[in-house]
Design a protein around this motif. Structure first.
Motif, PDB file in Angstrom:
ATOM      1  N   ASP A  56      77.209 -10.401 -22.542  1.00 53.50           N
ATOM      2  CA  ASP A  56      75.745 -10.481 -22.465  1.00 53.50           C
ATOM      3  C   ASP A  56      75.280 -11.843 -22.963  1.00 53.50           C
ATOM      4  N   ILE A  58      72.349 -13.096 -22.107  1.00 44.92           N
ATOM      5  CA  ILE A  58      70.884 -13.123 -22.172  1.00 44.92           C
ATOM      6  C   ILE A  58      70.392 -12.680 -23.547  1.00 44.92           C
ATOM      7  N   ASN A  59      70.829 -11.525 -23.998  1.00 49.03           N
ATOM      8  CA  ASN A  59      70.345 -10.985 -25.271  1.00 49.03           C
ATOM      9  C   ASN A  59      71.151 -11.464 -26.477  1.00 49.03           C
ATOM     10  N   ASN A  60      72.384 -11.917 -26.220  1.00 45.84           N
ATOM     11  CA  ASN A  60      73.245 -12.396 -27.308  1.00 45.84           C
ATOM     12  C   ASN A  60      73.876 -13.732 -26.932  1.00 45.84           C
ATOM     13  N   GLN A 136      61.646  -3.614 -17.148  1.00 45.85           N
ATOM     14  CA  GLN A 136      62.387  -4.804 -16.751  1.00 45.85           C
ATOM     15  C   GLN A 136      61.619  -5.481 -15.619  1.00 45.85           C
ATOM     16  N   ASP A 143      70.627  -6.501 -16.918  1.00 47.85           N
ATOM     17  CA  ASP A 143      70.110  -6.885 -18.233  1.00 47.85           C
ATOM     18  C   ASP A 143      69.514  -5.669 -18.948  1.00 47.85           C
ATOM     19  N   LYS A 146      72.521  -3.591 -20.236  1.00 52.70           N
ATOM     20  CA  LYS A 146      73.213  -4.198 -21.370  1.00 52.70           C
ATOM     21  C   LYS A 146      72.343  -4.222 -22.615  1.00 52.70           C
ATOM     22  N   ARG A 147      71.066  -4.505 -22.446  1.00 54.40           N
ATOM     23  CA  ARG A 147      70.172  -4.548 -23.604  1.00 54.40           C
ATOM     24  C   ARG A 147      70.140  -3.188 -24.312  1.00 54.40           C
ATOM     25  N   ASN A 148      69.982  -2.128 -23.551  1.00 54.86           N
ATOM     26  CA  ASN A 148      69.928  -0.796 -24.155  1.00 54.86           C
ATOM     27  C   ASN A 148      71.286  -0.364 -24.685  1.00 54.86           C
ATOM     28  N   GLY A 150      73.503  -2.287 -25.949  1.00 54.89           N
ATOM     29  CA  GLY A 150      73.682  -2.988 -27.219  1.00 54.89           C
ATOM     30  C   GLY A 150      72.998  -2.271 -28.374  1.00 54.89           C
ATOM     31  N   TYR A 151      71.811  -1.736 -28.136  1.00 58.03           N
ATOM     32  CA  TYR A 151      71.122  -0.969 -29.183  1.00 58.03           C
ATOM     33  C   TYR A 151      71.845   0.353 -29.455  1.00 58.03           C
ATOM     34  N   GLU A 166      63.321  -0.305 -29.989  1.00 57.64           N
ATOM     35  CA  GLU A 166      63.661  -1.194 -28.883  1.00 57.64           C
ATOM     36  C   GLU A 166      64.317  -0.478 -27.710  1.00 57.64           C
TER      37      GLU A 166
END
Length: 304
Positions: A56, A58-60, A136, A143, A146-148, A150-151, A166
């Motif tokens: 990822d 974008i977020n990391n 989104q 994205d 992956k963002r969700n 990651g949380y 989040e």
């Protein structure tokens, strides 16, 4: 000193895959490719994985493999519970906190899979992009996924997921379904008897649904093989009231865990026999996307 970034991202943890290895060093298993109808000996490091699946940028951007590392940490927390208790004990005692953690861990298995990544990635439809556009706006559902994810990798219970500011609402709804269902979910651990061993497929879990007496389709249980000898079922409350033609398993197998004197859940391992083992394997083979794996080819009879 530079540390090598993990490239092979397994959507089924290697600590589970090792149980299906046939060699003493726990490196190889038998793999059947559904698309080519070929049988291979394959290293577990190459099985049920995608290179850079969770990468990822974008977020990391400063740590693009953070999701893979966070998932690995979650795996290490539950691996001891599964290895030392679910695989070895006949009466498995877990706390309510461990119950919450394990249910979330197994629910994440479906969300982190290659199939789900494709649904939010290369197979994402315009309809899906419109549905998720509130969350989104640029239409990049990979994205969003992956963002969700990651949380989720840093949560340890459904309560934490629901309270997470989040995590997007559709994901909270999915995880409430997959960790609680309509009326609650519970663990069943079944051990095979007879000549046939369990397989493990790339659809992990395999979800079984059935039509209730009221005429609507409902989740009955999810199948998670953890070794050639044992399988976890996460079942819906009320399944014991379904006719055997719907639930398949006997009332004895479907019994709920009891609470012991220490206020822990006591899961008694159930014995299942040839027909039930063949049923579990057959539904996995049917639902498998790319293929399935197993330990002993002489104890699998469903390849023809």
């Amino acid at each position: 000193m530079m540390h090598k970034e993990p490239i092979r991202h397994h959507y089924i943890p290697q600590f589970i895959l090792r149980n299906f290895c046939f060699d003493e060093n726990k490196k190889y298993l038998h793999y059947f490719d559904k698309k080519t109808s070929q049988l291979y000996k394959r290293k577990i490091e190459e099985t049920f994985m995608v290179r850079n699946l969770y990468r990822d940028n974008i977020n990391n951007p400063d740590e693009p493999t953070k999701i893979e590392k966070d998932l690995a940490r979650f795996e290490s927390e539950v691996s001891k519970i599964i290895t030392d208790r679910f695989l070895k004990e006949d009466e498995i005692s877990i706390t309510y906190e461990e119950d919450d953690k394990l249910k979330l861990f197994f629910a994440i298995m479906a969300f982190r899979s290659k199939i789900t990544s494709n649904k939010f990635g290369i197979e994402a439809s315009d309809e899906s992009k419109r549905f998720y556009s509130m969350y989104q706006t640029d239409g990049n559902l990979s994205d969003f996924w992956k963002r969700n994810l990651g949380y989720l990798a840093n949560c340890r219970s459904l309560r934490e997921v629901l309270n997470h500011k989040e995590i997007d609402m559709p994901i909270k709804i999915f995880f409430r379904r997959d960790t609680f269902g309509f009326f609650g979910l519970y663990f069943i651990v079944a051990e095979r008897r007879g000549p046939f061993e369990f397989i493990i497929s790339d659809v992990y879990p395999t979800v079984i649904t059935g039509v209730t007496d009221y005429g609507f389709e409902n989740h009955l249980y999810s199948i998670y093989p953890i070794s050639p000898d044992r399988v976890i079922l996460i079942a819906s409350n009320g399944i014991d009231a379904c006719p055997k033609s719907v639930a398949v398993f006997s009332d004895e197998v479907l019994k709920k865990p009891k609470v012991n004197r220490e206020n822990k859940l006591l899961i008694r391992v159930k014995k299942i026999y040839e027909n039930d083992v063949k049923y579990i394997n057959s539904v996995q083979i049917k639902e498998a996307y790319d293929g399935f794996a197993f330990k002993d080819r002489n104890k699998i009879t469903l390849l023809s």
